[in-house]
Design a protein around this motif. Structure first.
Motif, PDB file in Angstrom:
ATOM      1  N   PHE A  85       0.845  -1.190   0.000  1.00  0.00           N
ATOM      2  CA  PHE A  85       0.000   0.000   0.000  1.00  0.00           C
ATOM      3  C   PHE A  85       0.892   1.257   0.000  1.00  0.00           C
ATOM      4  O   PHE A  85       0.682   2.188  -0.769  1.00  0.00           O
ATOM      5  N   LEU A  95       0.542  -1.151  -9.012  1.00  0.00           N
ATOM      6  CA  LEU A  95      -0.494  -1.970  -8.400  1.00  0.00           C
ATOM      7  C   LEU A  95      -0.812  -3.168  -9.285  1.00  0.00           C
ATOM      8  O   LEU A  95      -1.191  -3.012 -10.442  1.00  0.00           O
TER       9      LEU A  95
ATOM     10  N   HIS B  30      -8.111  -3.947  -3.225  1.00  0.00           N
ATOM     11  CA  HIS B  30      -7.406  -3.470  -4.415  1.00  0.00           C
ATOM     12  C   HIS B  30      -7.964  -2.127  -4.894  1.00  0.00           C
ATOM     13  O   HIS B  30      -7.223  -1.196  -5.189  1.00  0.00           O
ATOM     14  N   GLU B  31      -9.270  -2.046  -4.957  1.00  0.00           N
ATOM     15  CA  GLU B  31      -9.908  -0.803  -5.395  1.00  0.00           C
ATOM     16  C   GLU B  31      -9.607   0.343  -4.426  1.00  0.00           C
ATOM     17  O   GLU B  31      -9.434   1.491  -4.832  1.00  0.00           O
ATOM     18  N   THR B  32      -9.554  -0.005  -3.153  1.00  0.00           N
ATOM     19  CA  THR B  32      -9.214   1.007  -2.147  1.00  0.00           C
ATOM     20  C   THR B  32      -7.798   1.520  -2.369  1.00  0.00           C
ATOM     21  O   THR B  32      -7.549   2.726  -2.426  1.00  0.00           O
ATOM     22  N   LYS B  33      -6.882   0.585  -2.520  1.00  0.00           N
ATOM     23  CA  LYS B  33      -5.482   0.974  -2.752  1.00  0.00           C
ATOM     24  C   LYS B  33      -5.357   1.819  -4.007  1.00  0.00           C
ATOM     25  O   LYS B  33      -4.655   2.830  -4.024  1.00  0.00           O
ATOM     26  N   LYS B  34      -6.057   1.384  -5.060  1.00  0.00           N
ATOM     27  CA  LYS B  34      -5.970   2.080  -6.340  1.00  0.00           C
ATOM     28  C   LYS B  34      -6.445   3.520  -6.201  1.00  0.00           C
ATOM     29  O   LYS B  34      -5.805   4.452  -6.679  1.00  0.00           O
ATOM     30  N   ALA B  35      -7.587   3.681  -5.545  1.00  0.00           N
ATOM     31  CA  ALA B  35      -8.158   5.020  -5.413  1.00  0.00           C
ATOM     32  C   ALA B  35      -7.254   5.934  -4.590  1.00  0.00           C
ATOM     33  O   ALA B  35      -7.043   7.096  -4.944  1.00  0.00           O
ATOM     34  N   VAL B  36      -6.741   5.414  -3.499  1.00  0.00           N
ATOM     35  CA  VAL B  36      -5.866   6.225  -2.645  1.00  0.00           C
ATOM     36  C   VAL B  36      -4.575   6.574  -3.386  1.00  0.00           C
ATOM     37  O   VAL B  36      -4.077   7.696  -3.302  1.00  0.00           O
TER      38      VAL B  36
END
Lengths: 157, 157
Positions: A85, A95, B30-36
DNA sequence: TGTCGATCAGATCTGCTTTGTTCACGAGTG
DNA sequence: CACTCGTGAACAAAGCAGATCTGATCGACA
Protein backbone atom coordinates in the motif's frame (compact mmCIF):
# COMPACT_ATOMS: atom_id res chain seq x y z
CA UNK A 1 -14.99 8.12 -3.51
CA UNK A 2 -16.97 6.14 -0.99
CA UNK A 3 -17.95 2.59 -0.13
CA UNK A 4 -20.74 2.49 -2.68
CA UNK A 5 -18.35 3.46 -5.48
CA UNK A 6 -15.91 0.76 -4.44
CA UNK A 7 -18.71 -1.78 -4.36
CA UNK A 8 -19.82 -0.73 -7.86
CA UNK A 9 -16.28 -1.21 -9.14
CA UNK A 10 -15.91 -4.61 -7.47
CA UNK A 11 -19.29 -5.77 -8.75
CA UNK A 12 -18.43 -4.69 -12.30
CA UNK A 13 -15.01 -6.31 -12.26
CA UNK A 14 -16.00 -9.67 -10.79
CA UNK A 15 -19.51 -10.02 -12.07
CA UNK A 16 -21.00 -10.59 -8.61
CA UNK A 17 -24.26 -8.87 -7.67
CA UNK A 18 -24.03 -5.57 -5.82
CA UNK A 19 -26.00 -7.10 -2.97
CA UNK A 20 -23.50 -9.92 -2.53
CA UNK A 21 -20.56 -7.55 -2.71
CA UNK A 22 -22.20 -5.21 -0.23
CA UNK A 23 -23.03 -8.02 2.18
CA UNK A 24 -19.54 -9.47 2.03
CA UNK A 25 -17.79 -6.12 2.34
CA UNK A 26 -19.99 -5.10 5.24
CA UNK A 27 -19.34 -8.38 6.99
CA UNK A 28 -15.61 -8.07 6.41
CA UNK A 29 -15.56 -4.58 7.87
CA UNK A 30 -17.73 -5.73 10.75
CA UNK A 31 -15.43 -8.63 11.56
CA UNK A 32 -12.47 -6.27 11.44
CA UNK A 33 -14.12 -3.83 13.83
CA UNK A 34 -15.13 -6.65 16.14
CA UNK A 35 -11.64 -8.10 16.31
CA UNK A 36 -9.97 -4.75 16.93
CA UNK A 37 -12.56 -3.87 19.56
CA UNK A 38 -11.65 -7.12 21.33
CA UNK A 39 -8.03 -6.01 21.44
CA UNK A 40 -6.90 -8.21 18.55
CA UNK A 41 -4.52 -7.09 15.88
CA UNK A 42 -5.91 -7.61 12.37
CA UNK A 43 -3.23 -8.05 9.73
CA UNK A 44 -4.19 -7.85 6.06
CA UNK A 45 -1.02 -8.66 4.14
CA UNK A 46 -0.05 -5.94 1.69
CA UNK A 47 -2.84 -3.68 2.87
CA UNK A 48 -1.96 -3.03 6.50
CA UNK A 49 -2.61 -3.78 10.13
CA UNK A 50 -5.57 -2.60 12.18
CA UNK A 51 -5.16 -2.62 15.92
CA UNK A 52 -6.27 -0.69 18.97
CA UNK A 53 -4.05 1.81 20.69
CA UNK A 54 -4.44 3.46 24.07
CA UNK A 55 -4.55 7.22 24.56
CA UNK A 56 -3.93 8.83 27.93
CA UNK A 57 -6.21 11.44 29.48
CA UNK A 58 -5.23 14.97 28.52
CA UNK A 59 -6.49 18.53 28.17
CA UNK A 60 -8.14 19.50 24.89
CA UNK A 61 -9.76 22.69 23.77
CA UNK A 62 -13.16 23.66 22.45
CA UNK A 63 -12.19 25.49 19.24
CA UNK A 64 -15.19 27.78 19.41
CA UNK A 65 -14.74 29.04 22.95
CA UNK A 66 -11.06 28.26 23.56
CA UNK A 67 -12.17 26.62 26.76
CA UNK A 68 -9.94 23.85 28.09
CA UNK A 69 -11.70 20.49 28.27
CA UNK A 70 -10.57 17.30 29.89
CA UNK A 71 -10.33 14.39 27.45
CA UNK A 72 -10.55 11.02 29.14
CA UNK A 73 -8.17 8.16 28.57
CA UNK A 74 -9.50 5.95 25.79
CA UNK A 75 -8.71 3.32 23.16
CA UNK A 76 -8.64 4.02 19.46
CA UNK A 77 -8.41 2.09 16.20
CA UNK A 78 -5.10 2.53 14.46
CA UNK A 79 -4.02 1.50 10.98
CA UNK A 80 -0.46 0.83 9.88
CA UNK A 81 -0.29 0.62 6.10
CA UNK A 82 1.56 -2.36 4.67
CA UNK A 83 4.52 -2.18 2.34
CA UNK A 84 2.54 -2.67 -0.84
CA UNK A 85 0.00 0.00 0.00
CA UNK A 86 2.82 2.37 0.88
CA UNK A 87 4.71 1.55 -2.29
CA UNK A 88 1.69 2.10 -4.51
CA UNK A 89 0.76 5.41 -2.90
CA UNK A 90 4.31 6.72 -2.99
CA UNK A 91 4.61 5.67 -6.63
CA UNK A 92 7.51 3.31 -5.96
CA UNK A 93 5.37 0.32 -6.94
CA UNK A 94 2.80 -0.54 -9.56
CA UNK A 95 -0.49 -1.97 -8.40
CA UNK A 96 -0.94 -5.58 -9.45
CA UNK A 97 -4.46 -6.86 -10.16
CA UNK A 98 -5.75 -9.59 -7.85
CA UNK A 99 -5.63 -13.13 -9.22
CA UNK A 100 -9.41 -13.44 -9.46
CA UNK A 101 -9.50 -10.64 -12.02
CA UNK A 102 -10.44 -11.27 -15.65
CA UNK A 103 -8.28 -13.75 -17.60
CA UNK A 104 -6.69 -11.01 -19.71
CA UNK A 105 -5.59 -9.17 -16.61
CA UNK A 106 -4.37 -12.43 -15.16
CA UNK A 107 -1.72 -12.77 -17.85
CA UNK A 108 -0.53 -9.25 -17.27
CA UNK A 109 -0.24 -9.95 -13.56
CA UNK A 110 2.07 -12.88 -14.18
CA UNK A 111 4.45 -10.88 -16.30
CA UNK A 112 4.89 -8.09 -13.79
CA UNK A 113 6.01 -10.21 -10.81
CA UNK A 114 8.27 -12.33 -12.99
CA UNK A 115 10.58 -9.38 -13.55
CA UNK A 116 10.73 -8.66 -9.86
CA UNK A 117 11.46 -12.25 -8.99
CA UNK A 118 14.38 -12.32 -11.40
CA UNK A 119 15.83 -9.19 -9.91
CA UNK A 120 15.50 -10.51 -6.38
CA UNK A 121 16.94 -13.94 -7.08
CA UNK A 122 20.35 -12.58 -7.81
CA UNK A 123 20.23 -10.62 -4.61
CA UNK A 124 19.24 -13.64 -2.57
CA UNK A 125 21.74 -16.21 -3.81
CA UNK A 126 24.57 -15.10 -1.60
CA UNK A 127 22.59 -15.06 1.67
CA UNK A 128 20.80 -18.30 0.74
CA UNK A 129 23.98 -20.28 1.35
CA UNK A 130 24.38 -18.79 4.77
CA UNK A 131 20.81 -19.63 5.58
CA UNK A 132 21.34 -23.26 4.68
CA UNK A 133 24.41 -23.45 6.89
CA UNK A 134 22.52 -22.02 9.82
CA UNK A 135 19.41 -24.09 9.35
CA UNK A 136 20.22 -26.62 12.03
CA UNK A 137 21.20 -23.90 14.44
CA UNK A 138 17.92 -22.15 13.91
CA UNK A 139 15.62 -24.84 15.18
CA UNK A 140 16.38 -24.23 18.80
CA UNK A 141 15.71 -20.47 18.82
CA UNK A 142 12.57 -21.01 16.81
CA UNK A 143 11.04 -22.82 19.74
CA UNK A 144 11.97 -20.04 22.10
CA UNK A 145 10.40 -17.46 19.85
CA UNK A 146 7.25 -19.52 19.67
CA UNK A 147 7.14 -19.70 23.43
CA UNK A 148 7.53 -15.95 23.70
CA UNK A 149 4.81 -15.40 21.20
CA UNK A 150 2.28 -17.51 23.03
CA UNK A 151 3.18 -15.67 26.21
CA UNK A 152 2.45 -12.35 24.55
CA UNK A 153 -0.87 -13.56 23.23
CA UNK A 154 -2.08 -14.70 26.58
CA UNK A 155 -1.24 -11.39 28.20
CA UNK A 156 -3.13 -9.54 25.51
CA UNK A 157 -6.39 -11.36 26.19
CA UNK B 1 -5.99 -12.36 13.45
CA UNK B 2 -5.37 -12.09 9.75
CA UNK B 3 -7.16 -11.83 6.42
CA UNK B 4 -7.82 -15.54 6.16
CA UNK B 5 -9.48 -15.61 9.58
CA UNK B 6 -11.72 -12.70 8.64
CA UNK B 7 -12.65 -14.44 5.40
CA UNK B 8 -13.47 -17.65 7.29
CA UNK B 9 -15.74 -15.72 9.64
CA UNK B 10 -17.48 -13.89 6.80
CA UNK B 11 -17.94 -17.09 4.83
CA UNK B 12 -19.42 -18.87 7.87
CA UNK B 13 -21.76 -16.02 8.72
CA UNK B 14 -23.14 -15.35 5.24
CA UNK B 15 -22.95 -18.80 3.70
CA UNK B 16 -20.93 -17.61 0.70
CA UNK B 17 -18.01 -19.71 -0.52
CA UNK B 18 -14.56 -18.82 0.74
CA UNK B 19 -13.44 -18.28 -2.83
CA UNK B 20 -16.16 -15.71 -3.46
CA UNK B 21 -15.45 -13.94 -0.19
CA UNK B 22 -11.73 -13.94 -0.91
CA UNK B 23 -12.21 -12.61 -4.43
CA UNK B 24 -14.55 -9.87 -3.31
CA UNK B 25 -12.44 -8.84 -0.34
CA UNK B 26 -9.29 -8.80 -2.44
CA UNK B 27 -11.00 -6.70 -5.08
CA UNK B 28 -12.33 -4.31 -2.46
CA UNK B 29 -8.89 -3.84 -0.96
CA UNK B 30 -7.41 -3.47 -4.42
CA UNK B 31 -9.91 -0.80 -5.39
CA UNK B 32 -9.21 1.01 -2.15
CA UNK B 33 -5.48 0.97 -2.75
CA UNK B 34 -5.97 2.08 -6.34
CA UNK B 35 -8.16 5.02 -5.41
CA UNK B 36 -5.87 6.23 -2.65
CA UNK B 37 -2.84 5.85 -4.91
CA UNK B 38 -4.61 8.12 -7.41
CA UNK B 39 -4.98 10.76 -4.72
CA UNK B 40 -8.65 10.06 -4.01
CA UNK B 41 -10.13 9.97 -0.55
CA UNK B 42 -12.01 6.75 0.17
CA UNK B 43 -14.75 7.14 2.77
CA UNK B 44 -16.26 3.99 4.27
CA UNK B 45 -19.06 5.20 6.51
CA UNK B 46 -18.75 3.95 10.08
CA UNK B 47 -15.39 2.36 9.35
CA UNK B 48 -13.20 5.31 8.39
CA UNK B 49 -11.51 7.25 5.64
CA UNK B 50 -8.47 6.16 3.66
CA UNK B 51 -6.52 8.89 1.92
CA UNK B 52 -3.01 9.75 0.93
CA UNK B 53 -0.98 12.26 2.87
CA UNK B 54 2.23 13.97 1.88
CA UNK B 55 5.40 13.83 3.95
CA UNK B 56 8.06 16.45 3.41
CA UNK B 57 11.71 15.66 2.95
CA UNK B 58 13.56 15.59 6.24
CA UNK B 59 16.64 14.32 7.97
CA UNK B 60 16.52 10.89 9.57
CA UNK B 61 19.17 8.86 11.20
CA UNK B 62 20.61 5.44 10.50
CA UNK B 63 20.16 3.80 13.92
CA UNK B 64 23.14 1.58 13.30
CA UNK B 65 25.72 4.24 12.64
CA UNK B 66 24.04 7.37 13.96
CA UNK B 67 24.68 8.91 10.57
CA UNK B 68 22.22 11.52 9.36
CA UNK B 69 20.29 10.41 6.29
CA UNK B 70 18.11 12.45 4.01
CA UNK B 71 14.58 11.09 3.73
CA UNK B 72 12.90 12.15 0.53
CA UNK B 73 9.49 13.74 0.35
CA UNK B 74 6.87 11.05 -0.23
CA UNK B 75 3.18 10.19 -0.06
CA UNK B 76 1.71 7.74 2.40
CA UNK B 77 -1.63 6.03 3.00
CA UNK B 78 -3.47 7.31 6.02
CA UNK B 79 -6.57 6.01 7.78
CA UNK B 80 -8.89 8.06 9.92
CA UNK B 81 -11.22 5.79 11.86
CA UNK B 82 -14.91 6.64 11.72
CA UNK B 83 -17.16 7.35 14.66
CA UNK B 84 -18.59 3.86 14.94
CA UNK B 85 -15.22 2.16 14.79
CA UNK B 86 -13.92 4.57 17.43
CA UNK B 87 -16.96 4.05 19.62
CA UNK B 88 -16.74 0.29 19.45
CA UNK B 89 -13.01 0.18 20.24
CA UNK B 90 -13.33 2.66 23.10
CA UNK B 91 -16.25 0.66 24.49
CA UNK B 92 -18.65 3.60 24.25
CA UNK B 93 -20.72 1.76 21.63
CA UNK B 94 -21.93 -1.72 21.02
CA UNK B 95 -21.19 -3.27 17.65
CA UNK B 96 -24.34 -3.71 15.61
CA UNK B 97 -24.52 -6.65 13.18
CA UNK B 98 -24.77 -5.74 9.48
CA UNK B 99 -28.27 -5.92 7.96
CA UNK B 100 -27.48 -8.99 5.85
CA UNK B 101 -27.02 -11.03 9.02
CA UNK B 102 -29.60 -13.60 10.12
CA UNK B 103 -33.15 -12.32 10.73
CA UNK B 104 -32.86 -12.94 14.49
CA UNK B 105 -29.92 -10.58 14.67
CA UNK B 106 -31.89 -7.99 12.74
CA UNK B 107 -34.46 -7.67 15.51
CA UNK B 108 -31.75 -7.23 18.13
CA UNK B 109 -30.19 -4.44 16.08
CA UNK B 110 -33.38 -2.42 16.15
CA UNK B 111 -33.72 -2.54 19.91
CA UNK B 112 -30.18 -1.42 20.62
CA UNK B 113 -30.26 2.00 18.85
CA UNK B 114 -33.56 2.93 20.45
CA UNK B 115 -31.99 3.01 23.90
CA UNK B 116 -29.14 5.12 22.70
CA UNK B 117 -31.34 7.75 21.15
CA UNK B 118 -33.10 8.25 24.47
CA UNK B 119 -29.79 8.59 26.29
CA UNK B 120 -28.51 11.18 23.82
CA UNK B 121 -31.57 13.37 24.00
CA UNK B 122 -31.16 14.07 27.68
CA UNK B 123 -27.49 14.82 27.17
CA UNK B 124 -28.23 17.39 24.48
CA UNK B 125 -30.81 19.48 26.30
CA UNK B 126 -28.45 21.36 28.59
CA UNK B 127 -25.99 22.58 25.89
CA UNK B 128 -28.84 23.43 23.54
CA UNK B 129 -29.74 26.50 25.60
CA UNK B 130 -26.22 27.90 25.35
CA UNK B 131 -26.19 27.29 21.62
CA UNK B 132 -29.36 29.32 21.19
CA UNK B 133 -27.78 32.27 22.97
CA UNK B 134 -24.76 32.25 20.69
CA UNK B 135 -26.57 31.52 17.48
CA UNK B 136 -26.51 35.02 16.05
CA UNK B 137 -22.79 35.40 16.63
CA UNK B 138 -22.01 32.21 14.78
CA UNK B 139 -23.63 32.84 11.43
CA UNK B 140 -20.82 34.93 10.03
CA UNK B 141 -18.00 32.36 10.43
CA UNK B 142 -20.17 29.61 8.97
CA UNK B 143 -20.25 31.36 5.60
CA UNK B 144 -16.50 31.69 5.48
CA UNK B 145 -16.10 28.01 6.17
CA UNK B 146 -18.39 27.19 3.28
CA UNK B 147 -16.38 29.36 0.94
CA UNK B 148 -13.14 27.67 1.93
CA UNK B 149 -14.63 24.27 1.42
CA UNK B 150 -15.64 24.85 -2.16
CA UNK B 151 -12.20 26.22 -2.89
CA UNK B 152 -10.58 23.06 -1.58
CA UNK B 153 -12.75 20.79 -3.66
CA UNK B 154 -11.90 22.50 -6.91
CA UNK B 155 -8.19 22.29 -6.31
CA UNK B 156 -8.33 18.60 -5.58
CA UNK B 157 -9.81 17.58 -8.91
C1' DT C 1 -34.76 11.62 7.90
C1' DG C 2 -31.15 10.69 10.79
C1' DT C 3 -26.42 9.84 11.15
C1' DC C 4 -21.86 10.66 9.88
C1' DG C 5 -18.04 13.47 8.62
C1' DA C 6 -15.63 18.09 7.96
C1' DT C 7 -14.36 22.33 9.94
C1' DC C 8 -12.52 25.56 13.24
C1' DA C 9 -7.67 26.88 17.12
C1' DG C 10 -4.24 25.62 20.06
C1' DA C 11 -1.32 22.93 22.94
C1' DT C 12 0.47 18.62 23.80
C1' DC C 13 1.70 14.18 22.70
C1' DT C 14 2.88 10.61 19.55
C1' DG C 15 4.90 8.65 15.77
C1' DC C 16 7.75 8.65 11.89
C1' DT C 17 11.79 7.46 9.54
C1' DT C 18 16.30 6.32 8.58
C1' DT C 19 19.63 0.75 7.70
C1' DG C 20 20.15 -3.87 7.76
C1' DT C 21 19.56 -8.42 9.49
C1' DT C 22 17.05 -12.24 11.12
C1' DC C 23 13.19 -14.90 12.03
C1' DA C 24 8.40 -16.29 12.11
C1' DC C 25 4.34 -16.33 9.85
C1' DG C 26 1.09 -15.71 6.07
C1' DA C 27 -0.29 -16.18 1.41
C1' DG C 28 -0.45 -18.38 -2.76
C1' DT C 29 0.32 -22.14 -5.80
C1' DG C 30 0.90 -26.85 -7.26
C1' DC D 1 -1.07 -30.84 2.20
C1' DA D 2 3.63 -29.23 1.13
C1' DC D 3 6.54 -25.97 -0.50
C1' DT D 4 8.15 -21.47 -1.71
C1' DC D 5 8.27 -16.80 -1.55
C1' DG D 6 6.94 -12.53 0.40
C1' DT D 7 5.58 -9.82 4.34
C1' DG D 8 6.07 -7.98 8.66
C1' DA D 9 8.15 -7.44 13.33
C1' DA D 10 11.94 -6.28 16.10
C1' DC D 11 15.84 -3.44 17.27
C1' DA D 12 18.91 0.70 17.78
C1' DA D 13 18.83 7.15 18.57
C1' DA D 14 17.07 11.44 17.79
C1' DG D 15 14.38 15.31 16.62
C1' DC D 16 10.87 17.27 14.30
C1' DA D 17 6.59 16.87 11.85
C1' DG D 18 2.19 15.55 12.29
C1' DA D 19 -1.81 13.88 14.81
C1' DT D 20 -4.96 14.36 18.32
C1' DC D 21 -8.92 16.07 20.58
C1' DT D 22 -12.50 19.14 22.25
C1' DG D 23 -18.16 21.35 20.89
C1' DA D 24 -21.13 23.12 17.70
C1' DT D 25 -22.68 23.66 13.14
C1' DC D 26 -23.41 22.50 8.52
C1' DG D 27 -23.28 19.62 4.46
C1' DA D 28 -23.17 14.94 2.59
C1' DC D 29 -24.54 10.38 2.59
C1' DA D 30 -27.09 6.07 3.67
Amino acid sequence: MNKADLIDNVSDRLGHSKKDVTDIVDAFLHETKKAVAKGNKVAVSGFGVFESTARKARIGRNPRTGEAVKIKATKLPKFRPGAEFKGVVSGAKKLVEPTAAKPAAKKAAKKAPAKKAAAKKTAKKAPAKKAAAKKTAKKAPAKKAAAKKTAKKTTRR
